[in-house]
Structure formats: C-alpha cells, structure tokens
Design a protein around this motif. Structure first.
Motif, PDB file in Angstrom:
ATOM      1  N   HIS A  38      46.622   7.940  19.162  1.00 32.03           N
ATOM      2  CA  HIS A  38      46.798   6.620  18.203  1.00 32.03           C
ATOM      3  C   HIS A  38      45.548   6.028  18.018  1.00 32.03           C
ATOM      4  CE1 HIS A  38      48.780   2.382  18.157  1.00 32.03           C
ATOM      5  NE2 HIS A  38      47.530   2.057  18.213  1.00 32.03           N
ATOM      6  N   VAL A  41      44.126   7.635  14.821  1.00 30.88           N
ATOM      7  CA  VAL A  41      44.622   7.091  13.352  1.00 30.88           C
ATOM      8  C   VAL A  41      43.930   5.719  12.949  1.00 30.88           C
ATOM      9  CG1 VAL A  41      46.926   6.142  12.284  1.00 30.88           C
ATOM     10  CG2 VAL A  41      46.979   8.220  13.847  1.00 30.88           C
ATOM     11  N   HIS A  42      43.719   4.975  13.792  1.00 26.08           N
ATOM     12  CA  HIS A  42      42.802   3.757  13.398  1.00 26.08           C
ATOM     13  C   HIS A  42      41.357   4.069  13.212  1.00 26.08           C
ATOM     14  CE1 HIS A  42      45.850   0.546  14.636  1.00 26.08           C
ATOM     15  NE2 HIS A  42      45.867   1.251  15.916  1.00 26.08           N
ATOM     16  N   ARG A  55      50.732  -3.303  11.988  1.00 26.91           N
ATOM     17  CA  ARG A  55      50.153  -2.270  11.683  1.00 26.91           C
ATOM     18  C   ARG A  55      50.275  -1.261  13.026  1.00 26.91           C
ATOM     19  NH1 ARG A  55      48.679   2.053   9.475  1.00 26.91           N
ATOM     20  NH2 ARG A  55      46.712   2.641   9.985  1.00 26.91           N
ATOM     21  N   GLU A  56      50.025  -2.132  14.270  1.00 29.35           N
ATOM     22  CA  GLU A  56      50.375  -1.105  15.261  1.00 29.35           C
ATOM     23  C   GLU A  56      51.554  -0.311  15.279  1.00 29.35           C
ATOM     24  OE1 GLU A  56      48.129  -0.596  17.858  1.00 29.35           O
ATOM     25  OE2 GLU A  56      46.876  -1.685  16.950  1.00 29.35           O
ATOM     26  N   VAL A  59      51.259   2.590  13.008  1.00 25.89           N
ATOM     27  CA  VAL A  59      50.579   3.586  13.597  1.00 25.89           C
ATOM     28  C   VAL A  59      51.129   4.453  14.701  1.00 25.89           C
ATOM     29  CG1 VAL A  59      48.550   4.325  14.908  1.00 25.89           C
ATOM     30  CG2 VAL A  59      48.229   2.619  13.220  1.00 25.89           C
ATOM     31  N   SER A  63      51.388   8.940  16.217  1.00 23.36           N
ATOM     32  CA  SER A  63      50.705   9.437  17.721  1.00 23.36           C
ATOM     33  C   SER A  63      51.604   9.568  18.755  1.00 23.36           C
ATOM     34  CB  SER A  63      49.774   7.921  17.837  1.00 23.36           C
ATOM     35  OG  SER A  63      50.417   6.842  18.048  1.00 23.36           O
TER      36      SER A  63
END
Length: 70
Positions: A38, A41-42, A55-56, A59, A63
């Motif tokens: 996770h 990805v950020h 946004r979370e 993502v 992940s």
C-alpha cells in the motif's frame, strides 16, 4: 528506499513520498506485506503523509486490501 518499524498510533504505515516507509511494529507478517505494498503505491506516486479518504480507497485495490487501524 528505507523501511523502518516503529509504533504508529492510528495507522499501519506512512511514507514521506520520497525514500522512507514506516510500518507499525505491532503488525502481523501478512499485515506488514499488505501495508508495505500500500505504501509503495503512495511512494511511487510521490505522495507524502496526508491523503484523502478517496485516494486511500483508490490505492487499496492495488495493495491487497484496506489496511487496518492499530
């Protein structure tokens, strides 16, 4: 890139968006893997600490699911 294990309150992981990922030291191995994916990805997107809830959610499918809150 550096990964650190520390006690994080209210979240499983965080990144500075450049070269650091922090994971909560209390996570189980499977939770570490999902949270690391996770946060990667950020990191790849150059996103630092604060992200919106939407946004979370974007993502999470990339992940392995939603990380839990510790």
């Amino acid at each position: 890139m550096r990964v650190e294990f520390t006690r994080l309150e209210g979240r499983c992981g965080e990144t500075n968006g450049r070269d650091l990922i922090r994971l909560d030291e209390r996570l189980l191995q499977v939770e570490r893997r999902c949270t690391l994916a996770h946060e990667l990805v950020h990191l790849e997107a150059g996103e630092g600490r604060a992200c919106s809830a939407s946004r979370e959610r974007e993502v999470n499918p990339h992940s392995g699911g939603a990380p839990r809150t510790v």
